[in-house]
Design a protein around this motif. Structure first.
Motif, short mmCIF file in Angstrom:
data_model
loop_
_atom_site.label_atom_id
_atom_site.label_comp_id
_atom_site.label_asym_id
_atom_site.label_seq_id
_atom_site.Cartn_x
_atom_site.Cartn_y
_atom_site.Cartn_z
N ILE A 39 55.32 123.55 78.57
CA ILE A 39 55.83 124.88 78.20
C ILE A 39 55.30 125.29 76.84
O ILE A 39 54.90 126.44 76.64
N VAL A 40 55.29 124.38 75.89
CA VAL A 40 54.76 124.68 74.55
C VAL A 40 53.27 125.03 74.65
O VAL A 40 52.80 125.98 74.02
N LEU A 41 52.53 124.27 75.42
CA LEU A 41 51.09 124.54 75.58
C LEU A 41 50.87 125.90 76.23
O LEU A 41 50.00 126.66 75.78
N LEU A 42 51.64 126.21 77.24
CA LEU A 42 51.50 127.52 77.88
C LEU A 42 51.90 128.65 76.94
O LEU A 42 51.31 129.72 76.96
N ALA A 43 52.91 128.42 76.09
CA ALA A 43 53.32 129.43 75.11
C ALA A 43 52.24 129.66 74.07
O ALA A 43 51.97 130.79 73.66
N VAL A 44 51.58 128.58 73.65
CA VAL A 44 50.51 128.70 72.66
C VAL A 44 49.33 129.45 73.25
O VAL A 44 48.73 130.30 72.59
N VAL A 45 49.00 129.16 74.49
CA VAL A 45 47.89 129.84 75.14
C VAL A 45 48.24 131.30 75.39
O VAL A 45 47.37 132.17 75.40
N GLY A 46 49.50 131.60 75.60
CA GLY A 46 49.93 132.97 75.76
C GLY A 46 50.26 133.35 77.19
O GLY A 46 50.37 134.52 77.51
#
Length: 74
Positions: free
Chosen positions: A65-72
């Motif tokens: 989830i954090v990775l997807l949030a960072v990617v946007g």
């Protein structure tokens, strides 16, 4: 004083059992080695990654989830 001695036939049969068992194990190991495909290394790496991820399922989900949030995406 009484001593226990084993009959010679008993010693020979146990030695045959061990050598037969060892030969069977060696044969099995050779068959397993020849069955390995060229993708064995990839399969082993993916299996290792899966075992690491699924033992820490909550942590992996949070990191995803954090990775997807960072990617946007989220």
């Amino acid at each position: 004083m009484t001593t226990f001695t084993r009959p010679t036939a008993f010693i020979d049969s146990s030695a045959d059992f061990v050598s037969t068992d060892t030969a069977a194990l060696a044969s099995h190991m050779n068959r397993c080695a020849t069955k390995r495909s060229r993708f064995f290394g990839l399969h082993a790496a993916l299996e290792l990654a899966q075992s690491m991820v699924f033992t820490r399922m909550v942590t992996a989900a949070v990191l995803a989830i954090v990775l997807l949030a960072v990617v946007g995406i989220v």
